[in-house]
Design a protein around this motif. Structure first.
Motif, mmCIF file in Angstrom:
data_model
loop_
_atom_site.group_PDB
_atom_site.id
_atom_site.type_symbol
_atom_site.label_atom_id
_atom_site.label_comp_id
_atom_site.label_asym_id
_atom_site.label_seq_id
_atom_site.Cartn_x
_atom_site.Cartn_y
_atom_site.Cartn_z
ATOM 1 N N SER A 23 14.444 1.694 36.879
ATOM 2 C CA SER A 23 13.924 2.626 35.575
ATOM 3 C C SER A 23 13.929 1.631 34.326
ATOM 4 C CB SER A 23 15.032 3.615 35.374
ATOM 5 O OG SER A 23 16.343 2.960 35.087
ATOM 6 N N GLY A 24 14.260 0.618 34.390
ATOM 7 C CA GLY A 24 14.497 -0.599 33.253
ATOM 8 C C GLY A 24 15.449 -0.292 32.496
ATOM 9 N N ARG B 175 13.716 8.028 29.395
ATOM 10 C CA ARG B 175 12.901 9.219 30.005
ATOM 11 C C ARG B 175 12.884 9.217 31.435
ATOM 12 N NH1 ARG B 175 13.197 13.346 27.867
ATOM 13 N NH2 ARG B 175 13.830 13.865 29.863
ATOM 14 N N LYS B 176 12.696 8.110 31.975
ATOM 15 C CA LYS B 176 12.696 7.957 33.565
ATOM 16 C C LYS B 176 14.003 8.601 34.200
ATOM 17 C CE LYS B 176 9.644 4.170 33.711
ATOM 18 N NZ LYS B 176 9.297 2.836 33.891
ATOM 19 N N LEU C 205 16.277 10.424 32.753
ATOM 20 C CA LEU C 205 16.680 11.911 32.556
ATOM 21 C C LEU C 205 15.941 12.676 33.437
ATOM 22 C CD1 LEU C 205 17.274 12.080 28.799
ATOM 23 C CD2 LEU C 205 18.916 11.948 30.391
ATOM 24 N N ASP C 206 14.614 12.463 33.426
ATOM 25 C CA ASP C 206 13.537 13.140 34.403
ATOM 26 C C ASP C 206 14.108 13.226 35.886
ATOM 27 O OD1 ASP C 206 11.970 13.681 32.491
ATOM 28 O OD2 ASP C 206 10.500 12.402 33.008
ATOM 29 N N ALA C 207 14.798 11.966 36.482
ATOM 30 C CA ALA C 207 15.312 11.896 37.640
ATOM 31 C C ALA C 207 16.682 12.617 37.890
ATOM 32 C CB ALA C 207 15.515 10.358 37.953
ATOM 33 N N LEU C 208 17.346 12.873 36.854
ATOM 34 C CA LEU C 208 18.667 13.409 36.885
ATOM 35 C C LEU C 208 18.369 15.035 36.709
ATOM 36 C CD1 LEU C 208 21.145 11.051 34.857
ATOM 37 C CD2 LEU C 208 20.822 11.302 37.465
ATOM 38 N N GLY C 209 17.119 15.461 36.216
ATOM 39 C CA GLY C 209 16.714 16.668 35.984
ATOM 40 C C GLY C 209 17.504 17.285 34.467
ATOM 41 N N MET C 210 17.532 16.334 33.711
ATOM 42 C CA MET C 210 18.125 16.599 32.446
ATOM 43 C C MET C 210 17.118 16.539 31.459
ATOM 44 S SD MET C 210 21.661 14.373 33.195
ATOM 45 C CE MET C 210 22.411 14.644 31.695
#
Length: 433
Positions: free
Chosen positions: A215-216, A425-426, A428-433
């Motif tokens: 994710s960086g 953003r990567k 939180l998107d992966a965590l569904g948040m």
């Protein structure tokens, strides 16, 4: 191995108590942990009663540097789940080190901020039962076996963000400790790592792409946000200092004694340049000695008067400005054309990204190779490591002697930072948040 680990945790806690009368950080940690779990249980019980079962996100940072990496996540979570909405999330923030807790204990976007109790099985169970997190986020490192076990038993998800792994670390050793630490990180649900090398190393010990995401580094998001917010704030005193200068201004951030020794030689060699210095340690006598040894007309930020007219005249005449307070440096970088980052003659360099994001080429000492962004900046030709005063003087002479190339270096440094933003953003998107 687990028995030895638990014994070492208890032994370290005892050592902290014994050192407390003689060592400030040990004293702060010892005091901060006294009765801590009872306070946490009372606070969390009251919050649960008032909030009607709010979902909780626990973010853990070892110290201040890790907090700056975790901060973009906290801010993004709070922006998406604001106070007073049905989707509100309670955020609990913990620190291991006093240098993080004591500075950020009043951080307004967290609902509760605590020291992390020592990682004993009982402490971990009590803490997790009190906080009741749906998601635990560990920033960069700190893998506590008993906390991760308690989270798994409680049914909470856990992850590490902005993590970086190297082949010489304990996780990849073929001994008992290596096996225990692989078991420890195996309790995490997700790994969000900074680079492909870290992902490959985790893959070599059995953690595949279903659990590992490149994710960086969230620090890029943080420094870009800092620069964007600082751009909206005026610093008239800094503008007065650089007004009308013909030569590039050097901003020297988080400097230590060895850094200042070679910078003093540079100041003597280049009297036509102006310097802004933000020492890492704000000892008044040491700062006065730095100004005196520079042989320059120097001024300390905290000595500027409330009168704009008086301060402006002093600043225009000065050639050395010392920032003798905290919280100013990230915005001050905008007034320079090249930067020197301290720490490279000690344990390692400080934050190079805060300077680079303003479009500045960067210089630092020889101990930088543990910092991926510094290695990449050097490879791009927008940063350089110097081993002493002569090398510093020669590099500065070459850079400022070619203004067009200096400007291109700076532009490339800024592009490097902004092109790597987006880790928050990567994640939180992966965590569904």
């Amino acid at each position: 191995m687990k028995y030895l680990y638990n014994c070492s945790i208890r032994a370290f806690s005892l050592a902290i108590a014994l050192a407390a009368p003689f060592h400030r950080k040990a004293r702060l940690l010892w005091r901060g942990r006294r009765g801590l779990l009872r306070r946490i249980e009372r606070t969390e019980a009251a919050a649960s009663s008032a909030g009607g079962g709010l979902q909780t996100i626990w973010v853990h940072c070892a110290s201040l540097g890790e907090f700056e990496q975790g901060r973009p996540l906290i801010e993004a979570i709070r922006a998406k789940h604001p106070v007073g909405t049905p989707d509100y999330r309670r955020i609990v923030l913990t620190f291991y080190s006093p240098s993080g807790y004591e500075i950020r204990k009043d951080y307004p976007l967290a609902d509760a901020i605590y020291y992390l109790p020592a990682d004993t099985p009982r402490n971990a169970r009590r803490f997790v039962a009190a906080v009741k997190p749906e998601q635990a986020v560990f920033v960069k490192y700190e893998y506590w076996y008993n906390y991760l076990s308690a989270l798994r038993d409680f049914g909470a998800k856990s992850c590490v963000v902005s993590a970086i792994f190297r082949p010489d670390t304990v996780f990849f050793r073929k001994n008992a400790m290596g096996r225990f630490m692989r078991r420890t990180i195996g309790l995490l649900d997700r790994f969000f790592v900074q680079n492909d090398d870290s992902a490959r190393l985790l893959g070599s010990i059995g953690f595949g792409p279903e659990r590992v995401t490149v994710s960086g580094d969230t620090r890029f998001d943080r420094v870009v946000a800092l620069a964007d917010s600082a751009a909206a704030r005026e610093m008239p005193w800094a503008e007065a200092f650089v007004e009308g200068v013909q030569e590039p201004v050097m901003v020297c951030g988080s400097t230590w004694g060895p850094d200042e020794e070679i910078l003093l030689e540079l100041m003597h060699a280049r009297p036509e340049m102006k310097f802004i210095v933000a020492p890492h340690e704000l000892d008044s006598a040491r700062i006065d000695a730095l100004i005196d040894r520079s042989g320059r007309k120097g001024v300390r930020y905290t000595h500027l008067t409330a009168s704009d007219d008086g301060s402006t005249e002093i600043l225009r005449e000065a050639t050395l400005l010392v920032i003798d307070t905290i919280g100013m440096l990230s915005g001050v970088y905008r007034y320079g054309q090249l930067a020197y980052i301290g720490g490279g003659f000690g344990r390692g360099i400080h934050n190079t990204l805060e300077a680079a994001t303003w479009g500045m080429p960067v210089l630092f000492g020889p101990k930088y190779e543990a910092f991926a962004e510094a290695v990449e900046l050097v490879a791009l030709g927008v940063a350089a490591s110097v081993s002493g005063a002569e090398e510093l003087k020669a590099t500065v002479a070459a850079w400022v002697g070619d203004p067009e190339t200096l400007q291109r270096r700076g532009g490339s440094a800024g592009e490097y930072v902004r092109s790597r933003a987006g880790a928050t953003r990567k994640i939180l998107d992966a965590l569904g948040m």
